[in-house]
Scaffold this motif. Structure first.
Motif, PDB file in Angstrom:
ATOM      1  N   ALA A  24      45.863 -17.447  -4.838  1.00  0.00           N
ATOM      2  CA  ALA A  24      45.511 -16.303  -5.676  1.00  0.00           C
ATOM      3  C   ALA A  24      45.798 -16.637  -7.125  1.00  0.00           C
ATOM      4  CB  ALA A  24      46.299 -15.065  -5.249  1.00  0.00           C
ATOM      5  N   SER A  25      44.980 -16.089  -8.043  1.00  0.00           N
ATOM      6  CA  SER A  25      45.159 -16.310  -9.468  1.00  0.00           C
ATOM      7  C   SER A  25      45.143 -14.965 -10.181  1.00  0.00           C
ATOM      8  CB  SER A  25      44.025 -17.198 -10.008  1.00  0.00           C
ATOM      9  OG  SER A  25      44.126 -17.339 -11.399  1.00  0.00           O
ATOM     10  N   GLY A  26      46.101 -14.778 -11.106  1.00  0.00           N
ATOM     11  CA  GLY A  26      46.163 -13.515 -11.841  1.00  0.00           C
ATOM     12  C   GLY A  26      46.615 -12.367 -10.992  1.00  0.00           C
ATOM     13  N   VAL A  27      47.321 -12.647  -9.916  1.00  0.00           N
ATOM     14  CA  VAL A  27      47.768 -11.591  -9.016  1.00  0.00           C
ATOM     15  C   VAL A  27      49.278 -11.648  -8.920  1.00  0.00           C
ATOM     16  CG1 VAL A  27      47.647 -10.661  -6.692  1.00  0.00           C
ATOM     17  CG2 VAL A  27      45.628 -11.742  -7.711  1.00  0.00           C
ATOM     18  N   ALA A  28      49.956 -10.545  -9.238  1.00  0.00           N
ATOM     19  CA  ALA A  28      51.407 -10.496  -9.102  1.00  0.00           C
ATOM     20  C   ALA A  28      51.769 -10.569  -7.631  1.00  0.00           C
ATOM     21  CB  ALA A  28      51.944  -9.215  -9.729  1.00  0.00           C
ATOM     22  N   GLU A  29      52.970 -11.060  -7.366  1.00  0.00           N
ATOM     23  CA  GLU A  29      53.369 -11.284  -5.978  1.00  0.00           C
ATOM     24  C   GLU A  29      53.313 -10.016  -5.146  1.00  0.00           C
ATOM     25  OE1 GLU A  29      57.178 -13.048  -3.475  1.00  0.00           O
ATOM     26  OE2 GLU A  29      57.073 -13.217  -5.651  1.00  0.00           O
ATOM     27  N   GLU A  30      53.649  -8.862  -5.810  1.00  0.00           N
ATOM     28  CA  GLU A  30      53.702  -7.639  -5.030  1.00  0.00           C
ATOM     29  C   GLU A  30      52.380  -6.871  -5.053  1.00  0.00           C
ATOM     30  OE1 GLU A  30      54.804  -6.824  -9.213  1.00  0.00           O
ATOM     31  OE2 GLU A  30      55.366  -8.260  -7.671  1.00  0.00           O
ATOM     32  N   SER A  31      51.418  -7.287  -5.862  1.00  0.00           N
ATOM     33  CA  SER A  31      50.230  -6.481  -6.028  1.00  0.00           C
ATOM     34  C   SER A  31      49.180  -6.596  -4.939  1.00  0.00           C
ATOM     35  CB  SER A  31      49.570  -6.781  -7.378  1.00  0.00           C
ATOM     36  OG  SER A  31      49.189  -8.141  -7.424  1.00  0.00           O
ATOM     37  N   PRO A  32      49.001  -7.777  -4.236  1.00  0.00           N
ATOM     38  CA  PRO A  32      47.957  -7.805  -3.211  1.00  0.00           C
ATOM     39  C   PRO A  32      48.283  -6.805  -2.129  1.00  0.00           C
ATOM     40  CG  PRO A  32      48.733 -10.008  -3.705  1.00  0.00           C
ATOM     41  CD  PRO A  32      49.686  -9.061  -4.348  1.00  0.00           C
ATOM     42  N   ARG A  33      47.251  -6.082  -1.717  1.00  0.00           N
ATOM     43  CA  ARG A  33      47.467  -5.158  -0.615  1.00  0.00           C
ATOM     44  C   ARG A  33      46.239  -5.165   0.275  1.00  0.00           C
ATOM     45  NH1 ARG A  33      46.260  -1.949  -5.043  1.00  0.00           N
ATOM     46  NH2 ARG A  33      44.555  -0.438  -4.760  1.00  0.00           N
ATOM     47  N   GLU A  34      46.450  -4.779   1.465  1.00  0.00           N
ATOM     48  CA  GLU A  34      45.370  -4.753   2.445  1.00  0.00           C
ATOM     49  C   GLU A  34      44.942  -3.315   2.660  1.00  0.00           C
ATOM     50  OE1 GLU A  34      44.715  -6.116   7.095  1.00  0.00           O
ATOM     51  OE2 GLU A  34      46.691  -6.005   6.197  1.00  0.00           O
ATOM     52  N   GLU A  35      43.658  -3.070   2.652  1.00  0.00           N
ATOM     53  CA  GLU A  35      43.166  -1.713   2.825  1.00  0.00           C
ATOM     54  C   GLU A  35      42.247  -1.648   4.030  1.00  0.00           C
ATOM     55  OE1 GLU A  35      41.248  -0.447  -0.685  1.00  0.00           O
ATOM     56  OE2 GLU A  35      43.106  -0.334  -1.853  1.00  0.00           O
ATOM     57  N   ARG A  36      42.434  -0.640   4.826  1.00  0.00           N
ATOM     58  CA  ARG A  36      41.527  -0.382   5.952  1.00  0.00           C
ATOM     59  C   ARG A  36      41.307   1.123   6.011  1.00  0.00           C
ATOM     60  NH1 ARG A  36      40.127  -3.771   9.986  1.00  0.00           N
ATOM     61  NH2 ARG A  36      39.764  -1.928  11.263  1.00  0.00           N
ATOM     62  N   THR A  37      40.121   1.522   6.193  1.00  0.00           N
ATOM     63  CA  THR A  37      39.843   2.950   6.323  1.00  0.00           C
ATOM     64  C   THR A  37      40.003   3.415   7.745  1.00  0.00           C
ATOM     65  OG1 THR A  37      37.507   2.468   6.643  1.00  0.00           O
ATOM     66  CG2 THR A  37      38.247   2.873   4.386  1.00  0.00           C
ATOM     67  N   SER A  38      39.984   2.440   8.703  1.00  0.00           N
ATOM     68  CA  SER A  38      40.073   2.829  10.107  1.00  0.00           C
ATOM     69  C   SER A  38      40.515   1.644  10.937  1.00  0.00           C
ATOM     70  CB  SER A  38      38.700   3.327  10.594  1.00  0.00           C
ATOM     71  OG  SER A  38      38.712   3.504  12.009  1.00  0.00           O
ATOM     72  N   THR A  39      41.147   1.974  12.068  1.00  0.00           N
ATOM     73  CA  THR A  39      41.505   0.919  13.022  1.00  0.00           C
ATOM     74  C   THR A  39      40.564   0.944  14.213  1.00  0.00           C
ATOM     75  OG1 THR A  39      43.088   2.398  14.102  1.00  0.00           O
ATOM     76  CG2 THR A  39      43.938   0.943  12.365  1.00  0.00           C
ATOM     77  N   GLU A  40      39.447   1.577  14.045  1.00  0.00           N
ATOM     78  CA  GLU A  40      38.477   1.685  15.139  1.00  0.00           C
ATOM     79  C   GLU A  40      37.998   0.300  15.568  1.00  0.00           C
ATOM     80  OE1 GLU A  40      34.146   3.722  16.112  1.00  0.00           O
ATOM     81  OE2 GLU A  40      35.167   4.102  14.212  1.00  0.00           O
ATOM     82  N   GLY A  41      37.964   0.087  16.847  1.00  0.00           N
ATOM     83  CA  GLY A  41      37.493  -1.200  17.368  1.00  0.00           C
ATOM     84  C   GLY A  41      38.568  -2.250  17.471  1.00  0.00           C
ATOM     85  N   MET A  42      39.764  -1.949  16.961  1.00  0.00           N
ATOM     86  CA  MET A  42      40.863  -2.907  17.033  1.00  0.00           C
ATOM     87  C   MET A  42      41.630  -2.734  18.340  1.00  0.00           C
ATOM     88  SD  MET A  42      42.400  -2.753  13.164  1.00  0.00           S
ATOM     89  CE  MET A  42      43.637  -3.972  13.534  1.00  0.00           C
ATOM     90  N   SER A  43      42.128  -3.849  18.880  1.00  0.00           N
ATOM     91  CA  SER A  43      42.948  -3.777  20.083  1.00  0.00           C
ATOM     92  C   SER A  43      44.319  -3.218  19.730  1.00  0.00           C
ATOM     93  CB  SER A  43      43.106  -5.169  20.698  1.00  0.00           C
ATOM     94  OG  SER A  43      43.869  -5.988  19.830  1.00  0.00           O
ATOM     95  N   ALA A  44      45.056  -2.804  20.767  1.00  0.00           N
ATOM     96  CA  ALA A  44      46.401  -2.267  20.545  1.00  0.00           C
ATOM     97  C   ALA A  44      47.295  -3.318  19.905  1.00  0.00           C
ATOM     98  CB  ALA A  44      46.991  -1.777  21.868  1.00  0.00           C
ATOM     99  N   GLU A  45      47.114  -4.583  20.349  1.00  0.00           N
ATOM    100  CA  GLU A  45      47.926  -5.661  19.792  1.00  0.00           C
ATOM    101  C   GLU A  45      47.635  -5.853  18.305  1.00  0.00           C
ATOM    102  OE1 GLU A  45      46.160  -5.803  22.490  1.00  0.00           O
ATOM    103  OE2 GLU A  45      47.565  -6.188  24.121  1.00  0.00           O
ATOM    104  N   ASP A  46      46.322  -5.768  17.909  1.00  0.00           N
ATOM    105  CA  ASP A  46      45.954  -5.937  16.505  1.00  0.00           C
ATOM    106  C   ASP A  46      46.511  -4.807  15.658  1.00  0.00           C
ATOM    107  OD1 ASP A  46      44.643  -8.254  16.994  1.00  0.00           O
ATOM    108  OD2 ASP A  46      42.646  -7.354  17.128  1.00  0.00           O
ATOM    109  N   VAL A  47      46.451  -3.576  16.203  1.00  0.00           N
ATOM    110  CA  VAL A  47      46.989  -2.433  15.461  1.00  0.00           C
ATOM    111  C   VAL A  47      48.481  -2.611  15.248  1.00  0.00           C
ATOM    112  CG1 VAL A  47      47.434   0.057  15.551  1.00  0.00           C
ATOM    113  CG2 VAL A  47      45.211  -0.859  16.275  1.00  0.00           C
ATOM    114  N   GLU A  48      49.193  -3.041  16.302  1.00  0.00           N
ATOM    115  CA  GLU A  48      50.642  -3.241  16.194  1.00  0.00           C
ATOM    116  C   GLU A  48      50.953  -4.323  15.169  1.00  0.00           C
ATOM    117  OE1 GLU A  48      54.494  -4.434  18.989  1.00  0.00           O
ATOM    118  OE2 GLU A  48      52.449  -4.460  19.824  1.00  0.00           O
ATOM    119  N   PHE A  49      50.163  -5.436  15.221  1.00  0.00           N
ATOM    120  CA  PHE A  49      50.394  -6.534  14.288  1.00  0.00           C
ATOM    121  C   PHE A  49      50.127  -6.096  12.852  1.00  0.00           C
ATOM    122  CE2 PHE A  49      48.785 -10.175  11.867  1.00  0.00           C
ATOM    123  CZ  PHE A  49      49.890 -11.006  11.948  1.00  0.00           C
TER     124      PHE A  49
END
Length: 522
Positions: A278-303
């Motif tokens: 990553a370039s120009g990104v502070a260590e704490e600034s990257p974040r993951e966004e998901r609007t839904s967990t639809e279609g994900m397995s239980a294991e993926d949701v837990e992870f």
């Protein structure tokens, strides 16, 4: 202070590092991995986990073992022959020379292989221990099939040997031979170490289990009055029991290849997995966004939940990386491939060098200093391997001379000739073609049948060589020397790889001793 009977001589200690390399290669990939950092150094700052992963990805290209086996077979494509002038009592030994069912030729091939690989090897001519109250005459011995026999003492089994010069000749005064036998205790096997001490007047046998004390368990008079041990040197010795193994340069090149191949496999693994940066990104600034967990397995949701809770980033087809910095970007760092190409060329260079070293012993040269003066004067050429085979025949003849001594036969030396096949080799001008042939066989590009056929066509093997018969001989020999030790039935028996890299678009993530039976002298 009592000295240890298993102490090694200074000559043994000098040869030991060479033998260790040879035995590691003979043990194949498993033995090389077990040796770990001895032959595969750890890189600077390489963690234990990373090193172990690299070690488990490393596989041995065993050029040495293939070359040793091929070279050692050449003098034995025809039977070893004891001269017809030798007494019948000695001819009777040829069919079962070691009292374990091995004929002279197959037994001698294994001995020769050990000596060629380690530089020297030994033959002990022993005699069964008998009850003289029951067996009193030579006729009694013949009736009971009591006779001398040959025992192979591998190079690294002779812990020590000492000699003195008497009448201008070197005479052995003491040898100490290491043995390991297995005893059965209930349903358990117990490895028992032994040391056999042979002197001119007597012999002794010591035992110990584990790290316990040595105990004298057997012994007796040496009725010969001398030590019936023959040492064969595969070349010119540098001293008493000292020699540079003739294939040591090939051994060292094979170890170099092992290290280079490990680095090559490691860098291929690194190159196949680009690194997210990553370039120009502070260590704490990257974040993951998901609007839904639809279609994900239980294991993926837990992870996913755990990753978010720990502030980590999950990379995958259902994830999106964002940053609040408009100048920030994510991208992959990939290997340029330059180091991969350099590594491949290094391996090819080493394989070419090993091929050249493997045929050095079979190239016939007129200037060969090991040939006799008569041969040189008549313009005959001999390879180093041919000269070794001739001297090995002399060693076998001396062993038969010792066998004659055991049964009180006075046989002139000229009637105890032993002939070992020497009609093989290649002239200097043909060496390049043979080098290619050896390399192809070692790489598995041609079959053994084709390899032998080509050797026969080039007169390296005799014209009457029978490949099917030779295959039967090999099967009769059992496992190769060093993989299984048989015992008599009556015995208990570099630097970090180039990390040059390039950036790829963030939008397109990249894709390696037989026990000497207790006898009259041993």
């Amino acid at each position: 202070m009592t000295s240890d009977v298993s102490n090694k001589s200074s000559a043994y200690k000098a040869m030991e590092p060479h033998w260790a390399m040879v035995k590691a290669l003979q043990g194949g990939t498993e033995a090389m991995r077990a040796a770990a950092t001895t032959y595969l150094p750890r890189h600077a700052r390489e963690s234990d986990e990373a090193y172990n992963e690299r070690l488990q990805r490393s596989f041995l290209f065993n050029y040495f073992e293939t070359s040793l086996s091929t070279l050692a077979e050449m003098p034995f494509t025809k039977p070893v022959v004891l001269a017809d002038s030798a007494p019948e009592e000695l001819h009777n030994l040829v069919g079962d020379v070691d009292r374990q069912g091995n004929d002279l030729t197959s037994w001698a091939r294994n001995v020769f292989t050990d000596g060629l690989g380690k530089g020297l090897t030994h033959i002990l001519v022993d005699f069964p221990k008998v009850d003289r109250a029951q067996v009193q005459t030579r006729a009694d011995e013949v009736e009971a099939d009591i006779r001398p026999y040959f025992v192979h003492v591998p190079a690294d089994a002779l812990l020590a040997a000492y000699a003195t010069v008497e009448g201008g000749a070197q005479v052995l005064t003491q040898v100490r031979i290491s043995e390991v036998v297995t005893k059965v205790s209930g349903y358990d096997e117990v490895a028992v170490e032994r040391v056999r001490v042979i002197e001119r007047e007597e012999w002794k046998l010591f035992e110990r289990e584990g790290k316990g004390a040595w105990t004298l368990v057997d012994g007796g008079e040496n009725t010969l009055g001398f030590i019936p041990l023959v040492t064969w040197y595969a070349g010119k010795p540098k001293g008493f029991m000292l020699i540079r193994p003739p294939l040591l340069s090939l051994v060292e090149k094979n170890l170099e290849h092992w290290q280079s191949a490990s680095d090559q496999r490691n860098i291929l693994t690194v190159a196949r997995f680009p690194i997210l940066a990553a370039s120009g990104v502070a260590e704490e600034s990257p974040r993951e966004e998901r609007t839904s967990t639809e279609g994900m397995s239980a294991e993926d949701v837990e992870f996913l939940g755990k990753s978010r809770g720990q502030g980590g980033i999950t990379i995958g087809p259902h994830s999106l990386l964002t940053t609040t910095n408009p100048q920030g970007k994510f991208y992959y760092v990939e290997h340029t491939g330059a180091a991969i190409e350099a590594g491949a060329k290094d391996l090819e260079r080493l394989e070419d060098q090993m091929a050249a070293l493997s045929i050095e012993l079979v190239v016939r040269r007129k200037s060969n200093t090991t040939a006799t003066e008569k041969d040189i004067n008549t313009g005959q050429s001999y390879s180093k391997l041919q000269s070794m085979a001739r001297r090995f025949g002399d060693s076998l003849a001396l062993a038969f001379h010792f066998a004659a001594q055991w049964v009180s036969l006075d046989v002139p030396d000229d009637k105890l000739k032993v002939s070992v096949h020497t009609d093989f080799g290649v002239e200097e001008g043909d060496a390049q073609g043979l080098e290619v042939l050896f390399k192809a066989r070692a790489a598995g590009d041609i079959s053994r049948k084709t390899f032998l056929k080509e050797l026969q066509r080039r007169s390296t093997l005799s014209s009457d060589f029978d490949e099917e018969l030779d295959a039967d001989y090999l099967e009769a020999e059992g496992p190769r020397l060093g993989t299984l030790r048989s015992e008599p039935k009556d015995e208990p028996r570099p630097q970090q790889p180039d990390q040059g890299a390039k950036e790829s678009s963030g939008e397109q993530p990249a894709q390696g001793q037989p026990a000497a039976p207790a006898g009259g002298a041993a």
